[in-house]
Design an enzyme around this catalytic site. Structure first.
Site, PDB file in Angstrom:
ATOM      1  N   CYS A 184      -3.747  -5.870  -1.376  1.00 19.93           N
ATOM      2  CA  CYS A 184      -2.744  -6.707  -1.120  1.00 19.93           C
ATOM      3  C   CYS A 184      -1.422  -5.924  -1.009  1.00 19.93           C
ATOM      4  O   CYS A 184      -0.740  -5.809   0.137  1.00 19.93           O
ATOM      5  CB  CYS A 184      -2.575  -7.606  -2.346  1.00 19.93           C
ATOM      6  SG  CYS A 184      -3.763  -9.117  -2.372  1.00 19.93           S
ATOM      7  N   GLU A 226      -1.168  -2.974  -3.142  1.00 16.50           N
ATOM      8  CA  GLU A 226      -1.404  -1.487  -4.036  1.00 16.50           C
ATOM      9  C   GLU A 226      -1.299  -0.426  -3.693  1.00 16.50           C
ATOM     10  O   GLU A 226      -1.726  -0.126  -2.455  1.00 16.50           O
ATOM     11  CB  GLU A 226      -3.206  -1.782  -4.755  1.00 16.50           C
ATOM     12  CG  GLU A 226      -3.043  -3.086  -5.294  1.00 16.50           C
ATOM     13  CD  GLU A 226      -3.146  -4.270  -4.421  1.00 16.50           C
ATOM     14  OE1 GLU A 226      -2.670  -5.214  -4.425  1.00 16.50           O
ATOM     15  OE2 GLU A 226      -4.268  -3.990  -3.697  1.00 16.50           O
TER      16      GLU A 226
END
Length: 789
Positions: free
Chosen positions: A433, A435
């Site tokens: 997502c 990170e």
């Protein structure tokens, strides 16, 4: 720009229409292998041989029209199970086969085979069963109450991304490196020499495995070519066979081979183990650019052929449905998306601009295909030309929810702060997502979500979960007895420490289990320094080893603290007793008071220093409690501000909160403001977020929704570019957009069959709106729809 050609159109239609299925083939092959071989070999060797056995026996698939070949399972969107990690029960499989949302078809014969052959062996032996047999009750109490989740309780640690080494080396080269490391072992002075040798043997078997898998595809393509009457398709199949004969054994020589090389490696990592999340190609445009430019220069490639090959790859990724989850993990992440995320543009290792013609090609492919997977993002640095960002904005306004936009300069700063070289950091980026990680050189492990509003709810209730009446946390004081806001906040920090302590204690236990029982010997081959160290990806092998805890609901907590500070401790227009009474009855009969909280209180997301200072304090409490804690691999834990869809699950586990949110509704997502709290436009939102020290984290998530007319012309696109640049000048990490009006979403709810293709941004990923449950659909509808800049 041209539309997709007929081949791509046919492949896309087939992928889009395919119903996700479960195949038990992998489970049956693996179970038989373990029955015959467990205990005969050291575990790393066993895992390497197990992967080799799978590659020798798994059913192959080469579809009509395909140019990039191989699937994780025996057919597109047919996903394997991983009983060594989580052994589904027959009931689990029946539910997956019959449930309305995120359904997976399962044949009754397969369920019967699972029940007779797989379950009897793996019950009590799977990682999940072993873990839950030893996890203390205190952790289980917090877990079951929704204080946190744990990724490793049913999926292997993952979130891994490749760098460019697989375009420079083939598996035969990696095998030579492995033999060199084995030859250099110090058998007299290194007490770990035996363990290192066993790991290196497992890696060598894994190299053989993926080469066997490719060779079998070459043989199948040759057989199909011999039977093919169409000379054009026969030539394609012969070229596919030649590709599979060459890669992954050797480094790729051209654009087609480079894509196929990556695809074999990608599949190898997700066939070996069910990592959370799927493998990512990293800076795919940068990796492919030399092959593209060479092909254009020598006339062996043209732009449309390159685009066709990229489209075929894109569809291959879309075919890889996420393996089904069970229990709490299914509740907090019910999607087919396996989170492959392609980075575009950004920076090169030397700090120069990373964009190229391939960047624009991939943006065009993502726009034309607009499939569920892969996700793609644009890494924007100060050196990124505005025309790249403008090209991305043109795709964003189509309403697919992608590409998301990341601040490449801030991503580099995050990594350097954690001890990485600036060159390695520039080669890094973001995956899953939002990170941050160092591509090809780091195990950056997501360990689960932390429900910060739930921790605050426990603070207000002296460690008792008001939903169950059960004490699950320490007594930190009767909230009605607190004489000051500082006493309340001190109690909150004590509850936070207790939750984080238990989260990390079990994280570390699970990490050791994976290092011992489920080494990732193939993944370790392609991660820098694992071969040199003779250590597994899960055991400190990569150059860098970072763990993250994803903190949810920061906006909800901030606004709740603002209500209490302002109305109870400053204005004294409300007592704590009254607040707790109102929350316990979910504001029933107290709508006027609820409206007062929501409309007469400074909330986060409006560039208001009163609320934003509280957000900074919460942020600093989270980073202070989590950052720097040691993990099991000689490195550290850090926090990030990500929710994925867990803010919906966490909201279900949460009563009413002081900011006016009703019981069981979603809490705020990522680091975004609470639903409807941001009332002063997107610039105020980014200025609020810019006050958080985002560099001191592993990433943040900011959702924004615009009405389509706002981006309808070039002025709107220019304004979007300016908004992104403004946010990134404040060291913002990430921003993503939904471009859709409420009326469209409500029509899709009422008539889902007419909106099958409607993609929306959920959290750090996009999903089909009609595939979401009603809770997630309503959460997206409730987000503030910005009407201007």
């Amino acid at each position: 720009m041209t539309d997709m050609n007929e081949r791509v159109r046919r492949l896309r239609r087939k992928s889009f229409e395919a119903q996700p299925r479960i195949s038990v083939e992998r489970a049956l092959i693996e179970t038989e292998f373990y029955r015959e071989n467990y205990g005969k070999y050291p575990l790393p060797v066993l895992r390497g041989l197990n992967f080799k056995n799978l590659c020798e026996k798994q059913t192959l698939y080469i579809g009509e029209d395909e140019l990039i070949v191989a699937e994780r399972g025996p057919a597109p969107k047919t996903v394997s199970t991983f009983p060594e990690l989580t052994c589904h029960s027959a009931e689990d499989l029946q539910i997956l086969n019959s449930r309305e949302m995120a359904r997976y078809l399962v044949d009754e014969a397969d369920i019967k085979a699972y029940e007779e052959k797989v379950i009897p062996y793996w019950r009590g032996r799977s990682m999940r069963d072993r873990a839950f047999a030893h996890i203390p009750q205190e952790w289980k109490d917090l877990y079951e109450a929704g204080v946190f989740t744990e990724f490793m309780e049913q999926r292997a640690p993952g979130h891994t991304t490749l760098d460019g080494k697989i375009y420079q080396k083939g598996m035969l080269d990696f095998k030579a490196d492995i033999e060199k490391s084995r030859a250099a072992l110090d058998w007299h002075n290194d007490p770990e020499a035996t363990a290192k040798d066993e790991e290196l043997q497992g890696m060598a078997h894994s190299c053989d495995a993926i080469m066997i898998f490719a060779r079998r595809h070459a043989e199948l393509a040759e057989k199909m070519a011999a039977e093919e009457s169409d000379p054009v398709r026969r030539a394609e199949l012969e070229r596919i066979a030649a590709n599979c004969r060459w890669v992954p054994a050797h480094a790729p020589r051209d654009f087609w081979e480079a894509i196929q090389m990556y695809w074999f490696v990608h599949l190898g990592t997700i066939m070996e183990l069910n990592g959370w999340d799927a493998m990512n190609p990293g800076h795919f445009d940068q990796h492919l650019t030399p092959f593209y430019e060479r092909g254009i220069a020598d006339g062996t490639l043209d732009r449309e052929k390159a685009k066709e090959l990229l489209s075929c790859f894109w569809i291959k990724v879309n075919n890889q449905t996420a393996p089904p989850k069970v229990g709490v993990t299914a509740k907090e992440s019910g999607t087919y998306n396996d989170f492959t995320n392609i980075n575009l543009a950004g920076l090169k290792r030397d700090g120069s601009d990373g964009s190229s013609e391939v960047t624009y090609l991939i943006l065009e492919v993502g726009d034309e295909l607009h499939l569920l997977q892969p996700q793609f993002n644009v890494q924007v640095s100060r050196k990124t030309p505005d025309r790249v960002l403008k090209a991305a904005a043109k795709v964003i306004r189509k309403g697919y929810g992608y590409p998301s936009i990341f601040n490449a300069d801030e991503v580099v700063m995050e990594q350097v702060l954690k001890g990485k070289t600036v060159e390695d950091a520039r080669e890094g980026g973001t995956s899953g997502c939002i990170e941050t990680g160092c591509f090809g050189k780091e195990a950056y492990i997501l360990t689960g979500y932390l429900n910060v509003p739930k921790i605050f709810e426990l603070t207000l209730n002296d460690g008792v979960d008001p939903l169950t009446g059960k004490r699950i946390a320490p007594a930190t004081g009767d909230a009605t007895a607190f004489k000051s806001f500082e006493e309340l906040y001190e109690a909150f920090e004590k509850q936070l420490k207790y939750a984080v302590d238990w989260k990390l204690r079990v994280n570390n236990f699970l990490e050791q289990m994976y290092a011992t029982y489920a080494p990732a010997t193939f993944l370790s081959v392609v991660m820098s320094d694992c071969i040199e160290k003779g250590r597994d990806y899960y055991n400190g092998g990569p150059r860098y080893n970072t763990n993250y805890i994803q903190c949810c609901g920061i906006g909800t907590v901030t606004d709740s603290l603002s209500v209490i500070k302002k109305h109870i401790f400053e204005e004294q227009s409300l007592t704590m007793e009254k607040l707790l009474e109102v929350l316990a009855k979910d504001f029933e009969g107290e709508e006027a008071l609820r409206q007062k909280f929501m409309n007469k209180t400074p909330f986060f997301g409006n560039d208001d220093d009163y609320a934003d200072s509280l957000a900074k304090r919460v942020w600093n409490s989270l980073t202070g409690e989590i950052n720097g804690r040691p993990n099991t691999k000689g490195s550290r834990y850090y926090m990030d501000g990500l929710s994925t869809t867990c803010h919906v699950y966490f909201g279900k586990m949460l009563g009413a909160t002081p900011n006016g949110r009703l019981a069981h509704l979603p809490e705020s997502d990522g680091t975004s403001p609470s639903h409807g709290a941001d009332r002063k436009g997107p610039t105020a939102v980014v200025k609020s977020l810019g006050k958080l020290d985002q560099v001191n984290s592993g990433g943040t998530l900011l959702n924004q929704r615009f009405l389509p007319q706002v981006l309808a012309d070039d002025t709107g696109l220019d304004n979007l570019v300016h908004l992104v640049r403004t946010y990134f000048s404040l060291d913002g990490h990430h921003i993503q957009f939904n471009i859709v009006d409420t009326a469209t979403l409500e029509r899709a709810q009422a008539d889902p069959d007419s909106y099958r293709d409607l993609l929306v941004r959920v959290a750090g990923y996009s999903d089909y709106f009609v595939d979401l449950d009603i809770f997630h659909q309503n959460e997206i509808i409730s987000r503030t729809a910005q009407e201007s800049f």
